[in-house]
Each structure stands twice: as C-alpha cells, then as structure tokens.
Design a protein around this motif. Sequence first.
Motif, PDB file in Angstrom:
ATOM      1  N   UNK A 116       0.827  -1.216   0.000  1.00  9.58           N
ATOM      2  CA  UNK A 116       0.000   0.000   0.000  1.00  9.58           C
ATOM      3  C   UNK A 116       0.857   1.259   0.000  1.00  9.58           C
ATOM      4  N   UNK A 117       1.974   1.226   0.706  1.00 11.17           N
ATOM      5  CA  UNK A 117       2.806   2.426   0.857  1.00 11.17           C
ATOM      6  C   UNK A 117       3.732   2.684  -0.324  1.00 11.17           C
ATOM      7  N   UNK A 118       4.341   1.654  -0.872  1.00 12.65           N
ATOM      8  CA  UNK A 118       5.369   1.842  -1.900  1.00 12.65           C
ATOM      9  C   UNK A 118       4.929   2.635  -3.134  1.00 12.65           C
ATOM     10  N   UNK A 119       3.713   2.484  -3.648  1.00 11.51           N
ATOM     11  CA  UNK A 119       3.335   3.292  -4.819  1.00 11.51           C
ATOM     12  C   UNK A 119       3.416   4.806  -4.559  1.00 11.51           C
ATOM     13  N   UNK A 120       3.302   5.222  -3.313  1.00  7.99           N
ATOM     14  CA  UNK A 120       3.337   6.640  -2.952  1.00  7.99           C
ATOM     15  C   UNK A 120       4.654   7.046  -2.312  1.00  7.99           C
ATOM     16  N   UNK A 121       5.425   6.067  -1.909  1.00  5.09           N
ATOM     17  CA  UNK A 121       6.601   6.332  -1.086  1.00  5.09           C
ATOM     18  C   UNK A 121       7.581   7.290  -1.741  1.00  5.09           C
ATOM     19  N   UNK A 122       8.033   6.986  -2.945  1.00  4.88           N
ATOM     20  CA  UNK A 122       9.073   7.812  -3.554  1.00  4.88           C
ATOM     21  C   UNK A 122       8.568   9.186  -3.979  1.00  4.88           C
ATOM     22  N   UNK A 123       7.284   9.304  -4.338  1.00  4.37           N
ATOM     23  CA  UNK A 123       6.752  10.620  -4.703  1.00  4.37           C
ATOM     24  C   UNK A 123       6.686  11.548  -3.492  1.00  4.37           C
ATOM     25  N   UNK A 124       6.600  10.983  -2.301  1.00  2.00           N
ATOM     26  CA  UNK A 124       6.536  11.776  -1.070  1.00  2.00           C
ATOM     27  C   UNK A 124       7.901  11.854  -0.402  1.00  2.00           C
ATOM     28  N   UNK A 125       8.562  10.722  -0.281  1.00  2.94           N
ATOM     29  CA  UNK A 125       9.796  10.631   0.483  1.00  2.94           C
ATOM     30  C   UNK A 125      10.966  11.358  -0.188  1.00  2.94           C
ATOM     31  N   UNK A 126      11.182  11.137  -1.478  1.00  2.00           N
ATOM     32  CA  UNK A 126      12.330  11.751  -2.150  1.00  2.00           C
ATOM     33  C   UNK A 126      12.299  13.279  -2.115  1.00  2.00           C
ATOM     34  N   UNK A 127      11.170  13.926  -2.397  1.00  2.00           N
ATOM     35  CA  UNK A 127      11.161  15.388  -2.288  1.00  2.00           C
ATOM     36  C   UNK A 127      11.437  15.887  -0.861  1.00  2.00           C
ATOM     37  N   UNK A 128      10.975  15.129   0.133  1.00  2.00           N
ATOM     38  CA  UNK A 128      11.217  15.491   1.533  1.00  2.00           C
ATOM     39  C   UNK A 128      12.705  15.415   1.850  1.00  2.00           C
ATOM     40  N   UNK A 129      13.365  14.351   1.396  1.00  2.00           N
ATOM     41  CA  UNK A 129      14.806  14.187   1.600  1.00  2.00           C
ATOM     42  C   UNK A 129      15.554  15.320   0.901  1.00  2.00           C
ATOM     43  N   UNK A 130      15.175  15.616  -0.331  1.00  2.00           N
ATOM     44  CA  UNK A 130      15.829  16.694  -1.089  1.00  2.00           C
ATOM     45  C   UNK A 130      15.610  18.049  -0.434  1.00  2.00           C
ATOM     46  N   UNK A 131      14.397  18.307   0.048  1.00  2.00           N
ATOM     47  CA  UNK A 131      14.071  19.582   0.691  1.00  2.00           C
ATOM     48  C   UNK A 131      15.004  19.862   1.864  1.00  2.00           C
ATOM     49  N   UNK A 132      15.318  18.823   2.616  1.00  2.00           N
ATOM     50  CA  UNK A 132      16.162  18.989   3.803  1.00  2.00           C
ATOM     51  C   UNK A 132      17.640  18.735   3.526  1.00  2.00           C
ATOM     52  N   UNK A 133      17.986  18.296   2.317  1.00  2.00           N
ATOM     53  CA  UNK A 133      19.387  17.997   2.010  1.00  2.00           C
ATOM     54  C   UNK A 133      19.921  16.836   2.828  1.00  2.00           C
ATOM     55  N   UNK A 134      19.074  15.857   3.077  1.00  2.00           N
ATOM     56  CA  UNK A 134      19.432  14.717   3.917  1.00  2.00           C
ATOM     57  C   UNK A 134      20.289  13.713   3.159  1.00  2.00           C
ATOM     58  N   UNK A 135      21.202  13.075   3.892  1.00  2.00           N
ATOM     59  CA  UNK A 135      22.017  11.954   3.405  1.00  2.00           C
ATOM     60  C   UNK A 135      22.042  10.949   4.549  1.00  2.00           C
ATOM     61  N   UNK A 136      21.058  10.068   4.598  1.00  2.00           N
ATOM     62  CA  UNK A 136      20.881   9.179   5.745  1.00  2.00           C
ATOM     63  C   UNK A 136      20.936   7.711   5.338  1.00  2.00           C
TER      64      UNK A 136
END
Length: 130
Positions: free
Chosen positions: A86-106
């Motif tokens: 259920x989560x994976x179809x939406x995961x990268x569309x939500x998660x990747x922009x969030x990571x980029x917004x904060x400049x995260x490298x985790x």
Amino acid sequence: MEKTIINPWKWQDQRSYVQAVEVKNVTGTLYCSGQAAVDADGKSSTADAKTQLLQAMENLETVISQAGYECKNIVRLTIYTTNAEELLPHFFEIFQPWVEKHGMKQALTFMEVKSLFETLKVELEATVVK
C-alpha cells in the motif's frame, strides 16, 4: 560535526539514501522515538498509508525542530509499515522530495511489520546529530 558518506555503488542515489554515514566531532545526538500519524491530542490516524506517511514526516520534523536539531542531520532513519504494498506506490513521490528539501544523506531501513500501535500504518524512527 563532520559527516562522511560511504556509497560503494551509485544505485542507492536514486532511492534517496546512502549505504553508511560516518560522523565525527558530534556535539549532540538525538534519538527519536518512532513518529507516526498521531495528532496533537494523541489520536491515532485511520487514514491511508500515504496520508499517514505525510503526518509522520511532519511529526518527526516537529520533534527534531523542538529539540534544536535539523532534519538535514538525520543520519539514520528506519521506516516501519504494516503494508509495504500500500505504501510503496506513494513512497518515492513523497519521500524523495522530503529528503531533497532537507538535504538529507541518511542510512535507511524500510521494513514491513505485522502491526503498529492502534490503527497506525507507518512509523519513522530517526537518529539526528549536531
């Protein structure tokens, strides 16, 4: 604080995480409890996984900010879900922009679990450094 990213390969770059993070000269470490889609009154969400992921990310940002840390310094993130399908179809569309917004490298672990508290479908657990 000094962070070194260890990436022996390139494929993880498109998935918004790194293989390892070495941290030296840390002045503080914040270990966050799992943050989920729970409102300010303590009520667990009954929404879909996508909506719960968004709320969990907002709650994690709030905890990190209140502690005087920054999301860009998340070095370890574990994502628990009760339904990866259920989560994976939406995961990268939500998660990747969030990571980029904060400049995260985790460093990241994504895990499906049998259950979470009450009606929760997603939980984020982080380690943040200064």
